[in-house]
Write a protein that holds these residues in place. Structure first.
Motif, PDB file in Angstrom:
ATOM      1  N   VAL A  49       9.776  -4.670   8.434  1.00 10.26           N
ATOM      2  CA  VAL A  49       8.758  -4.947   9.444  1.00 10.26           C
ATOM      3  C   VAL A  49       7.765  -5.994   8.987  1.00 10.26           C
ATOM      4  O   VAL A  49       7.213  -6.709   9.805  1.00 10.26           O
ATOM      5  CB  VAL A  49       8.006  -3.677   9.886  1.00 10.26           C
ATOM      6  CG1 VAL A  49       8.940  -2.753  10.593  1.00 10.26           C
ATOM      7  CG2 VAL A  49       7.340  -3.021   8.741  1.00 10.26           C
TER       8      VAL A  49
ATOM      9  N   LEU B 157      11.805   0.110   4.965  1.00  7.60           N
ATOM     10  CA  LEU B 157      10.912   0.400   6.090  1.00  7.60           C
ATOM     11  C   LEU B 157       9.698  -0.509   6.046  1.00  7.60           C
ATOM     12  O   LEU B 157       9.143  -0.889   7.072  1.00  7.60           O
ATOM     13  CB  LEU B 157      10.453   1.859   6.042  1.00  7.60           C
ATOM     14  CG  LEU B 157      11.492   2.918   6.333  1.00  7.60           C
ATOM     15  CD1 LEU B 157      10.892   4.297   6.143  1.00  7.60           C
ATOM     16  CD2 LEU B 157      11.999   2.772   7.743  1.00  7.60           C
ATOM     17  N   LEU B 158       9.267  -0.843   4.823  1.00 12.49           N
ATOM     18  CA  LEU B 158       8.114  -1.737   4.689  1.00 12.49           C
ATOM     19  C   LEU B 158       8.536  -3.191   4.794  1.00 12.49           C
ATOM     20  O   LEU B 158       7.950  -3.966   5.552  1.00 12.49           O
ATOM     21  CB  LEU B 158       7.428  -1.491   3.342  1.00 12.49           C
ATOM     22  CG  LEU B 158       6.336  -2.487   2.984  1.00 12.49           C
ATOM     23  CD1 LEU B 158       5.133  -2.289   3.879  1.00 12.49           C
ATOM     24  CD2 LEU B 158       5.916  -2.335   1.546  1.00 12.49           C
TER      25      LEU B 158
ATOM     26  N   ALA C 196       4.486  -7.815  10.728  1.00 12.75           N
ATOM     27  CA  ALA C 196       3.443  -6.834  11.026  1.00 12.75           C
ATOM     28  C   ALA C 196       2.349  -6.889   9.962  1.00 12.75           C
ATOM     29  O   ALA C 196       2.521  -7.508   8.913  1.00 12.75           O
ATOM     30  CB  ALA C 196       4.032  -5.438  11.081  1.00 12.75           C
ATOM     31  N   ASP C 197       1.219  -6.235  10.246  1.00 12.51           N
ATOM     32  CA  ASP C 197       0.123  -6.152   9.282  1.00 12.51           C
ATOM     33  C   ASP C 197       0.539  -5.221   8.137  1.00 12.51           C
ATOM     34  O   ASP C 197       0.749  -4.031   8.331  1.00 12.51           O
ATOM     35  CB  ASP C 197      -1.132  -5.615   9.974  1.00 12.51           C
ATOM     36  CG  ASP C 197      -2.336  -5.680   9.071  1.00 12.51           C
ATOM     37  OD1 ASP C 197      -2.174  -5.452   7.863  1.00 12.51           O
ATOM     38  OD2 ASP C 197      -3.428  -5.950   9.568  1.00 12.51           O
TER      39      ASP C 197
ATOM     40  N   THR D 132       0.009   2.025   5.065  1.00 10.52           N
ATOM     41  CA  THR D 132      -0.717   3.285   5.245  1.00 10.52           C
ATOM     42  C   THR D 132       0.072   4.246   6.113  1.00 10.52           C
ATOM     43  O   THR D 132       0.158   5.436   5.818  1.00 10.52           O
ATOM     44  CB  THR D 132      -2.080   3.013   5.896  1.00 10.52           C
ATOM     45  OG1 THR D 132      -2.647   1.897   5.264  1.00 10.52           O
ATOM     46  CG2 THR D 132      -2.975   4.198   5.752  1.00 10.52           C
ATOM     47  N   ALA D 133       0.676   3.699   7.199  1.00 11.72           N
ATOM     48  CA  ALA D 133       1.462   4.563   8.067  1.00 11.72           C
ATOM     49  C   ALA D 133       2.655   5.123   7.307  1.00 11.72           C
ATOM     50  O   ALA D 133       3.014   6.291   7.452  1.00 11.72           O
ATOM     51  CB  ALA D 133       1.932   3.787   9.292  1.00 11.72           C
ATOM     52  N   LEU D 134       3.258   4.276   6.459  1.00  9.07           N
ATOM     53  CA  LEU D 134       4.440   4.724   5.716  1.00  9.07           C
ATOM     54  C   LEU D 134       4.113   5.829   4.730  1.00  9.07           C
ATOM     55  O   LEU D 134       4.950   6.699   4.479  1.00  9.07           O
ATOM     56  CB  LEU D 134       5.053   3.545   4.970  1.00  9.07           C
ATOM     57  CG  LEU D 134       6.053   2.733   5.771  1.00  9.07           C
ATOM     58  CD1 LEU D 134       6.557   1.585   4.957  1.00  9.07           C
ATOM     59  CD2 LEU D 134       7.208   3.604   6.200  1.00  9.07           C
TER      60      LEU D 134
ATOM     61  N   THR E 123      -0.917  -4.016   5.425  1.00  5.78           N
ATOM     62  CA  THR E 123      -1.782  -2.925   4.984  1.00  5.78           C
ATOM     63  C   THR E 123      -1.600  -1.707   5.878  1.00  5.78           C
ATOM     64  O   THR E 123      -1.484  -0.575   5.407  1.00  5.78           O
ATOM     65  CB  THR E 123      -3.257  -3.363   5.035  1.00  5.78           C
ATOM     66  OG1 THR E 123      -3.345  -4.684   4.557  1.00  5.78           O
ATOM     67  CG2 THR E 123      -4.100  -2.467   4.208  1.00  5.78           C
ATOM     68  N   ILE E 124      -1.546  -1.959   7.191  1.00  5.27           N
ATOM     69  CA  ILE E 124      -1.459  -0.845   8.125  1.00  5.27           C
ATOM     70  C   ILE E 124      -0.090  -0.192   8.045  1.00  5.27           C
ATOM     71  O   ILE E 124       0.030   1.037   8.024  1.00  5.27           O
ATOM     72  CB  ILE E 124      -1.760  -1.339   9.549  1.00  5.27           C
ATOM     73  CG1 ILE E 124      -3.175  -1.889   9.603  1.00  5.27           C
ATOM     74  CG2 ILE E 124      -1.582  -0.237  10.542  1.00  5.27           C
ATOM     75  CD1 ILE E 124      -3.470  -2.612  10.872  1.00  5.27           C
ATOM     76  N   VAL E 125       0.968  -1.022   7.973  1.00  2.00           N
ATOM     77  CA  VAL E 125       2.311  -0.465   7.856  1.00  2.00           C
ATOM     78  C   VAL E 125       2.401   0.402   6.611  1.00  2.00           C
ATOM     79  O   VAL E 125       2.946   1.507   6.649  1.00  2.00           O
ATOM     80  CB  VAL E 125       3.367  -1.585   7.808  1.00  2.00           C
ATOM     81  CG1 VAL E 125       4.723  -1.033   7.480  1.00  2.00           C
ATOM     82  CG2 VAL E 125       3.426  -2.308   9.118  1.00  2.00           C
TER      83      VAL E 125
ATOM     84  N   ILE F 114       0.848  -1.185   0.000  1.00  2.00           N
ATOM     85  CA  ILE F 114       0.000   0.000   0.000  1.00  2.00           C
ATOM     86  C   ILE F 114       0.889   1.242   0.000  1.00  2.00           C
ATOM     87  O   ILE F 114       0.452   2.345  -0.268  1.00  2.00           O
ATOM     88  CB  ILE F 114      -0.915  -0.020   1.249  1.00  2.00           C
ATOM     89  CG1 ILE F 114      -1.816  -1.231   1.231  1.00  2.00           C
ATOM     90  CG2 ILE F 114      -1.762   1.223   1.362  1.00  2.00           C
ATOM     91  CD1 ILE F 114      -3.020  -1.147   0.381  1.00  2.00           C
TER      92      ILE F 114
ATOM     93  N   THR G 109       2.018   8.217   5.265  1.00  2.00           N
ATOM     94  CA  THR G 109       2.048   9.440   6.072  1.00  2.00           C
ATOM     95  C   THR G 109       3.480   9.825   6.380  1.00  2.00           C
ATOM     96  O   THR G 109       3.842  11.006   6.325  1.00  2.00           O
ATOM     97  CB  THR G 109       1.292   9.227   7.396  1.00  2.00           C
ATOM     98  OG1 THR G 109       0.298   8.254   7.195  1.00  2.00           O
ATOM     99  CG2 THR G 109       0.698  10.498   7.887  1.00  2.00           C
TER     100      THR G 109
END
Lengths: 337, 398
Positions: free
Chosen positions: A100, A96-97, A106-107, A113-115, A109-111, A39, A117
């Motif tokens: 993790v 970074l993606l 880690a999840d 989205t956070a990345l 999709t969430i990582v 994502i 930002t």
């Protein structure tokens, strides 16, 4: 209204959108084939575009009188270097993606989205440090005067002026990525890791390494795509925002059913609509006192909405049949083999 | 046999930790707090690198600045209440492993419809209901597409965000009541919600300017969502399907219904949040209803951060929304106390890092679970455990 100049302008948009979208969706294809949902493509596009444009700005101020920035041959080298800078930074960003999601499970999709930002804020902060502006804005059409081509033929002039030489590298990258995915052992292994990592592991393929590579190639391709789109787009100032293209390329990828050749054709379709809206409306606005033109212009939001609507409809039509890589989004655990 | 067990003495400290982590909620809580602390540590280190002399003051002001003035406390409450609700919206869909990234579109549509209702003279409750309905319709679309056509809700949500954004520009041109606001400020159209449609102030503005009934609404919604999730059959089905899709189907839960309903509820919450963004009685924000700026509302993405930091727990969302708005508020102050060294996007970066780390919290919670399982049968760790010792695990016992 419709003259050679307008059509040339349309083709300029069409070319940089097509190449950017193909690269972006190849980015999604590479990381999803290896089994990582990406994502964070939006962030890669921003990172790539921002680092490349900042590099160009520095070249312009540091080498103001050098042959590199004053001749056409020098500019080819500068733009190729900028593309490489864009690729490098989005490569760093990809870790970074991948770290993790592979190592820490880690999840994804969430990582991702956070990345996105993280990418926007880091670029904004760097922009503020360099140019002392509080608003996220950066001039994107650097060396604009050099890239203006005057042959006398309106079609070629409008089409080629503004396009920069990163487009050439983009075409090369598309060919290389297509060949690697479809004709080489590496592509086959990558897809195996996304389909059935256990089986791939059992024949001696290092699944984690393949996933790191897949994400790295994916993010750098998207970074190059972002750089091409946002350094060619005649904006003046770019708002450090990928305008949702990072998500659109994911839709293209699903539309293309995770096949490199299909993705190329889908990108052509989407770029057509994206290029159509601004050039069509610009051409219409030159006509005065025409009621039809006025109606269209007052509802111009519709034409900007059109590509997204078509993406949505194509998602509806093709998602039922689409077959995503089976192990996509599932962290690989050796003990489950 | 009895002697063999008593030989190994319990350690009260380790046992206390072990029994604390008996509950999944406590594991989530720890991992959430850890990610926040790590994110703040990162922020502190960044401040040290950029300007060491004001790092201490800057770091403290992240938490204290919001409480220094009455108006700031009011602002904090006013800003946090819609964030609580948008966080709830994301958290609710998370329970079914649905990532409702289309919240921005739902929020935009909810705000648009409620602002129009207010312009036609609706009172605050009517506006809120209309906002919830509009958001619910926008939430229905990705849910329906997911359930019937297998469309990934993230992608359809993103596309619907842009569709909602542009369709506001289109619809705005058709509504007569809006035409009076044309060209008020150059080419962009701005309106504020009229006084009749704003949230009731309930005397709160006199004590804390900026606070309104919004905070009560958000509290009530937290309670309602908590009850739906934890005390009803529907909530149980949602949580069950989120944990194991096939198990839920086997147990007879209707997958299609759950997906659609959870996204509709999530969208309705987002619509309410959209209304509240523009209905503050003290200082309402301008609602912009043209489509020329090419930027989506950022408030939807705030909801994602709130839900992630709050570990998608309704009560966690409430506190994390306040925490995040506290950090947001301090961004201007950070800029002034450091003479511009920490710029106004700095608080945003800290927030982004916290979200990034919050995504890792599943890893921390996984490690805790592993640790817990590893010491399940060790008498050293299970002094306070109320579980019966498993028979046959201990060699001497056998």
């Amino acid at each position: 209204m419709l003259n050679a100049g307008n059509i040339g302008g349309f083709f300029k948009y069409f070319i940089f959108y097509t190449i950017g979208f193909i690269l972006g969706s190849f980015g999604g294809l590479y990381s999803e084939s290896s089994g990582i949902i990406n994502i964070a493509l939006e962030g890669s596009m921003i990172t790539g575009a921002f680092s490349g444009i900042v590099f160009l700005q520095y070249m312009k101020t540091w080498l103001a009188t050098s042959w590199l920035t004053t001749t056409l041959g020098g500019l080819v080298i500068v733009y190729l270097l900028a593309s490489i800078v864009a690729i490098l930074f989005s490569l760093i960003y990809s870790f970074l993606l991948s770290f993790v999601s592979i190592k820490l499970k880690a999840d994804q999709t969430i990582v991702g989205t956070a990345l996105n930002t993280v990418a926007v804020t880091v670029c904004t902060i760097v922009n503020t440090f360099i140019y002392h502006k509080d608003t996220p804005e950066i001039a994107n059409n650097i060396f604009g005067s050099f890239l203006k081509i005057e042959t006398g033929n309106l079609f070629w002039d409008n089409m080629l002026s503004g396009l920069n030489f990163s487009v050439i590298l983009g075409v090369v990258a598309i060919v290389v990525l297509w060949v690697v995915m479809n004709k080489m052992r590496f592509g086959l292994r990558l897809r195996a890791c996304g389909e059935n990592p256990g089986a791939a592991d059992s024949v001696g393929i290092n699944v984690s390494r393949m996933r790191y590579l897949g994400t790295a190639i994916g993010c750098s391709a998207a970074g190059l795509g972002g750089f091409i789109i946002f350094s060619c787009m005649p904006l003046g100032t770019w708002q450090i925002d990928a305008l949702g293209y990072g998500f659109l390329v994911l839709a293209i990828e699903i539309f293309g059913n995770w096949k490199a050749t299909n993705i190329i054709f889908c990108s052509l379709l989407f770029s057509f609509f994206f290029a159509f809206a601004p050039t069509f409306l610009a051409a219409l606005s030159t006509i005065e006192n025409n009621p039809l033109a006025n109606t269209i212009l007052s509802n111009k939001a519709f034409y900007y909405m059109l590509p997204y609507l078509i993406a949505l409809i194509s998602l509806i039509i093709f998602s039922k049949k689409s077959r995503a890589p089976k192990a996509e989004g599932i962290p690989y655990d050796k003990s489950t083999r | 046999m009895n002697n063999a067990v008593q030989k190994k003495k319990g350690n009260w400290f380790l046992s206390a930790i072990h029994s604390f982590y008996e509950r999944q909620g406590n594991r989530n809580f720890t991992s959430g707090i850890t990610s926040i602390l790590l994110g703040l540590l990162f922020g502190f280190l960044m401040m040290l690198v950029i300007k060491p002399e004001s790092a201490g003051e800057g770091f403290l002001s992240l938490f204290t600045y919001g409480f220094t003035k009455k108006s700031l406390i009011g602002n904090l409450i006013g800003a946090a209440s819609p964030m609580v609700i948008s966080g709830l919206a994301i958290a609710f869909a998370f329970k079914l492993n649905l990532f409702n990234i289309g919240i921005t579109g739902q929020l935009t549509m909810g705000a648009f419809c409620s602002v129009i209702t207010a312009l036609y003279g609706g009172n605050w409750f009517l506006c809120m209901v209309v906002g919830a309905l509009a958001g619910g319709v926008m939430g229905f679309l990705p849910g329906f597409l997911k359930a019937k056509f297998n469309v990934n809700e993230v992608l359809s949500g993103i596309m619907l965000n842009w569709v909602a954004y542009y369709s506001i520009g289109l619809m705005g041109g058709l509504i007569p009541q809006l035409q009076q606001f044309k060209y008020v400020r150059g080419p962009s159209y701005f309106t504020t919600v009229p006084k009749t449609g704003r949230l009731p102030d309930m005397g709160l503005s006199k004590i804390l300017p900026g606070a309104s009934a919004g905070v009560l609404v958000s509290l009530i919604l937290v309670v309602i969502i908590y009850i739906i999730l934890n005390k009803t059959v529907f909530g149980f089905e949602l949580r069950m399907a989120g944990k194991n899709k096939y198990g839920a189907r086997y147990a007879g839960a209707n997958q299609t219904k759950s997906i659609i309903l959870s996204l509709v509820i999530s969208g309705a919450l987002a619509g309410i949040a959209g209304y509240m963004l523009y209905a503050n009685p003290y200082s309402p924000s301008m609602f912009k209803w043209d489509s020329t700026s090419n930027t989506l509302l950022a408030s939807g993405f705030d909801g994602i951060s709130v839900a992630l930091v709050g570990q998608s727990n309704p009560i966690g969302c409430f506190f994390s929304a306040f925490f995040i708005s506290l950090i947001n508020l301090s961004s201007n102050n950070l800029n002034t106390i450091s003479d511009g060294a920490y710029n106004i996007h700095y608080a945003e970066l800290i927030r982004a890092v916290i979200i990034y780390l919050a995504a890792l919290s599943s890893f921390i919670s996984y490690r805790i679970t592993k640790w817990h399982e590893a010491h399940d049968d060790d008498p050293k760790y299970t002094m306070f455990s109320n579980r019966y010792p498993k028979l046959g695990n201990n060699k001497e016992e056998r």
